[in-house]
Design a protein around this motif. Structure first.
Motif, mmCIF file in Angstrom:
data_model
loop_
_atom_site.group_PDB
_atom_site.id
_atom_site.type_symbol
_atom_site.label_atom_id
_atom_site.label_comp_id
_atom_site.label_asym_id
_atom_site.label_seq_id
_atom_site.Cartn_x
_atom_site.Cartn_y
_atom_site.Cartn_z
ATOM 1 N N VAL A 4 0.837 -1.198 0.000
ATOM 2 C CA VAL A 4 0.000 0.000 0.000
ATOM 3 C C VAL A 4 0.875 1.252 0.000
ATOM 4 C CG1 VAL A 4 -1.775 1.288 1.232
ATOM 5 C CG2 VAL A 4 -1.810 -1.217 1.240
ATOM 6 N N LYS A 5 0.610 2.149 -0.946
ATOM 7 C CA LYS A 5 1.332 3.415 -0.988
ATOM 8 C C LYS A 5 0.541 4.469 -0.223
ATOM 9 C CE LYS A 5 3.399 6.828 -4.069
ATOM 10 N NZ LYS A 5 3.610 7.266 -5.472
ATOM 11 N N GLY A 6 1.170 5.108 0.729
ATOM 12 C CA GLY A 6 0.475 6.063 1.567
ATOM 13 C C GLY A 6 0.319 7.430 0.934
ATOM 14 N N ASP A 7 -0.522 8.234 1.566
ATOM 15 C CA ASP A 7 -0.703 9.626 1.133
ATOM 16 C C ASP A 7 0.419 10.510 1.680
ATOM 17 O OD1 ASP A 7 -3.446 9.303 -0.096
ATOM 18 O OD2 ASP A 7 -3.861 8.642 1.958
ATOM 19 N N VAL A 8 0.839 10.191 2.895
ATOM 20 C CA VAL A 8 1.942 10.918 3.521
ATOM 21 C C VAL A 8 2.931 9.894 4.069
ATOM 22 C CG1 VAL A 8 0.699 13.039 4.068
ATOM 23 C CG2 VAL A 8 0.598 11.106 5.654
ATOM 24 N N ARG A 9 4.173 10.337 4.223
ATOM 25 C CA ARG A 9 5.244 9.424 4.650
ATOM 26 C C ARG A 9 5.994 10.020 5.829
ATOM 27 N NH1 ARG A 9 8.703 9.919 0.532
ATOM 28 N NH2 ARG A 9 10.292 10.999 1.764
ATOM 29 N N LEU A 10 6.332 9.167 6.776
ATOM 30 C CA LEU A 10 7.099 9.601 7.931
ATOM 31 C C LEU A 10 8.529 9.072 7.808
ATOM 32 C CD1 LEU A 10 6.455 11.120 10.690
ATOM 33 C CD2 LEU A 10 6.633 8.854 11.726
ATOM 34 N N ASP A 11 9.481 9.986 7.782
ATOM 35 C CA ASP A 11 10.898 9.632 7.715
ATOM 36 C C ASP A 11 11.537 9.914 9.071
ATOM 37 O OD1 ASP A 11 10.548 9.104 5.030
ATOM 38 O OD2 ASP A 11 11.214 11.086 4.391
ATOM 39 N N THR A 12 12.317 8.957 9.560
ATOM 40 C CA THR A 12 12.937 9.084 10.885
ATOM 41 C C THR A 12 14.419 8.761 10.808
ATOM 42 O OG1 THR A 12 10.849 8.374 11.898
ATOM 43 C CG2 THR A 12 12.813 8.345 13.292
ATOM 44 N N GLU A 13 15.218 9.550 11.503
ATOM 45 C CA GLU A 13 16.654 9.299 11.575
ATOM 46 C C GLU A 13 17.124 9.384 13.026
ATOM 47 O OE1 GLU A 13 20.900 10.829 9.658
ATOM 48 O OE2 GLU A 13 19.203 12.207 9.777
ATOM 49 N N ILE A 14 17.849 8.374 13.466
ATOM 50 C CA ILE A 14 18.496 8.434 14.778
ATOM 51 C C ILE A 14 19.776 9.236 14.612
ATOM 52 C CG2 ILE A 14 19.589 7.112 16.628
ATOM 53 C CD1 ILE A 14 17.782 4.758 15.898
ATOM 54 N N THR A 15 19.820 10.409 15.192
ATOM 55 C CA THR A 15 21.023 11.237 15.083
ATOM 56 C C THR A 15 21.930 11.104 16.299
ATOM 57 O OG1 THR A 15 19.878 13.171 15.994
ATOM 58 C CG2 THR A 15 19.843 12.903 13.602
ATOM 59 N N LEU A 16 21.408 10.472 17.361
ATOM 60 C CA LEU A 16 22.226 10.262 18.554
ATOM 61 C C LEU A 16 21.592 9.165 19.400
ATOM 62 C CD1 LEU A 16 23.986 12.955 20.640
ATOM 63 C CD2 LEU A 16 22.639 11.230 21.825
ATOM 64 N N LEU A 17 22.396 8.213 19.853
ATOM 65 C CA LEU A 17 21.951 7.166 20.777
ATOM 66 C C LEU A 17 23.189 6.669 21.519
ATOM 67 C CD1 LEU A 17 19.851 5.284 21.988
ATOM 68 C CD2 LEU A 17 20.202 3.733 20.057
ATOM 69 N N GLN A 18 23.372 7.166 22.744
ATOM 70 C CA GLN A 18 24.599 6.857 23.472
ATOM 71 C C GLN A 18 24.387 6.963 24.973
ATOM 72 O OE1 GLN A 18 26.876 9.962 21.566
ATOM 73 N NE2 GLN A 18 26.569 11.411 23.241
ATOM 74 N N GLN A 19 25.171 6.178 25.696
ATOM 75 C CA GLN A 19 25.192 6.285 27.142
ATOM 76 C C GLN A 19 26.320 7.248 27.514
ATOM 77 O OE1 GLN A 19 25.321 2.539 29.172
ATOM 78 N NE2 GLN A 19 25.131 3.415 31.210
ATOM 79 N N GLU A 20 25.986 8.227 28.311
ATOM 80 C CA GLU A 20 26.937 9.296 28.616
ATOM 81 C C GLU A 20 27.431 9.169 30.056
ATOM 82 O OE1 GLU A 20 25.011 12.496 25.454
ATOM 83 O OE2 GLU A 20 24.601 12.724 27.602
ATOM 84 N N PHE A 21 28.724 8.955 30.184
ATOM 85 C CA PHE A 21 29.356 8.847 31.488
ATOM 86 C C PHE A 21 30.011 10.168 31.890
ATOM 87 C CE2 PHE A 21 29.057 4.514 29.965
ATOM 88 C CZ PHE A 21 28.627 3.826 31.091
ATOM 89 N N THR A 22 29.599 11.235 31.221
ATOM 90 C CA THR A 22 30.088 12.568 31.561
ATOM 91 C C THR A 22 29.306 13.157 32.732
ATOM 92 O OG1 THR A 22 28.621 13.462 29.845
ATOM 93 C CG2 THR A 22 30.915 13.063 29.239
ATOM 94 N N THR A 23 28.251 12.449 33.164
ATOM 95 C CA THR A 23 27.463 12.865 34.325
ATOM 96 C C THR A 23 27.413 11.702 35.314
ATOM 97 O OG1 THR A 23 25.378 12.086 33.369
ATOM 98 C CG2 THR A 23 26.017 14.358 32.883
ATOM 99 N N SER A 24 26.998 11.986 36.532
ATOM 100 C CA SER A 24 26.850 10.946 37.536
ATOM 101 C C SER A 24 25.470 11.087 38.198
ATOM 102 C CB SER A 24 27.942 11.049 38.591
ATOM 103 O OG SER A 24 27.822 10.005 39.524
ATOM 104 N N PRO A 25 24.593 10.094 38.097
ATOM 105 C CA PRO A 25 24.821 8.818 37.397
ATOM 106 C C PRO A 25 24.882 9.026 35.879
ATOM 107 C CG PRO A 25 22.524 9.004 38.005
ATOM 108 C CD PRO A 25 23.216 10.186 38.628
ATOM 109 N N SER A 26 25.323 7.996 35.176
ATOM 110 C CA SER A 26 25.349 8.083 33.715
ATOM 111 C C SER A 26 23.921 8.202 33.200
ATOM 112 C CB SER A 26 26.023 6.847 33.116
ATOM 113 O OG SER A 26 25.264 5.679 33.380
ATOM 114 N N ARG A 27 23.792 8.601 31.964
ATOM 115 C CA ARG A 27 22.456 8.767 31.390
ATOM 116 C C ARG A 27 22.449 8.276 29.949
ATOM 117 N NH1 ARG A 27 21.812 15.283 30.181
ATOM 118 N NH2 ARG A 27 23.305 15.389 28.454
ATOM 119 N N MET A 28 21.260 7.865 29.499
ATOM 120 C CA MET A 28 21.082 7.488 28.101
ATOM 121 C C MET A 28 20.518 8.697 27.377
ATOM 122 S SD MET A 28 21.852 4.717 26.593
ATOM 123 C CE MET A 28 21.701 3.928 24.994
#
Length: 214
Positions: free
Chosen positions: A123-147
């Motif tokens: 099925v071809k849609g009327d509108v399309r959703l495009d998604t890009e992951i521009t960042l996904l990382q665990q950061e140990f620059t803070t305490s506690p670490s964060r995603m």
């Protein structure tokens, strides 16, 4: 004499069997130590939202990922601008690929489109959703670490390839433990929020686009 030789042979055989057993245990421990742990990117949705009906079909294109994140390797940072990867902890699949069915499900539950389809469908849609992951990382620059996760999303009119709306969604979640599994838990806690926001974005702009068509 024969009795003594027999005892010596038995002792040697027993010693050999014991050595083989120890070698086997050592190999098992080594294999266990070297095993790579794999994790899933998952999201649980609380309920279906009664959204305003949009008589359009929405197609979800395969998600992409920026350089450094288009991999099963789990990224982390200990200092700015330096991306590192855990050696023995990986995603079960590229996060962009794991994201797609979750995104489709969120759009089905929270938007009023006639249908939500994957781009690989018939099925071809009327509108399309495009998604890009521009960042996904665990950061140990803070305490506690964060995603930390950032997604860039566009809604596009299929017929004209015109971009209807673009938005960047950014979220962080404290990790319950400063290790890879803690990062996974944090990622799966914040992902439903991000997906809900993307669904609301698609619904709002879908309604606006259909209003201009009438």
């Amino acid at each position: 004499m024969k009795h003594i030789l027999g005892k010596k042979l038995a002792v040697k055989i027993a010693a050999l069997l014991f050595a083989l057993m120890l070698a086997g245990c050592s190999t098992l421990r080594s294999t266990e130590a070297e095993a790579v742990r794999t994790y899933l990117l998952e999201a649980q949705f609380d309920r279906t939202v009664q959204a305003k009906p949009v008589p359009l079909v929405l197609t979800v294109s395969p998600s992409r990922a920026a350089p450094g994140y288009n991999t099963e390797r789990m990224a982390f940072v200990r200092q700015p601008h330096r991306l590192e990867y855990f050696a023995k902890n990986r995603w079960a699949e590229r996060p962009a690929k794991m994201l797609d069915p979750l995104l489709v499900r969120a759009l089905e539950l929270r938007t009023g489109f006639n249908a939500v389809t994957s781009a690989d469908g018939m099925v071809k849609g009327d509108v399309r959703l495009d998604t890009e992951i521009t960042l996904l990382q665990q950061e140990f620059t803070t305490s506690p670490s964060r995603m930390h996760m950032r997604l860039r999303v566009q809604l596009v009119e299929q017929a004209s390839y015109r971009v209807l709306a673009t938005q960047v969604f950014d979220a962080v979640e404290a990790a319950p433990a400063d290790n890879p599994y803690g990062g996974v838990i944090a990622a799966n806690r914040m992902l439903p929020r991000l997906l809900d926001q993307i669904a609301d974005f698609a619904a709002m702009n879908g309604v606006s686009f259909y209003g201009h068509l009438k």
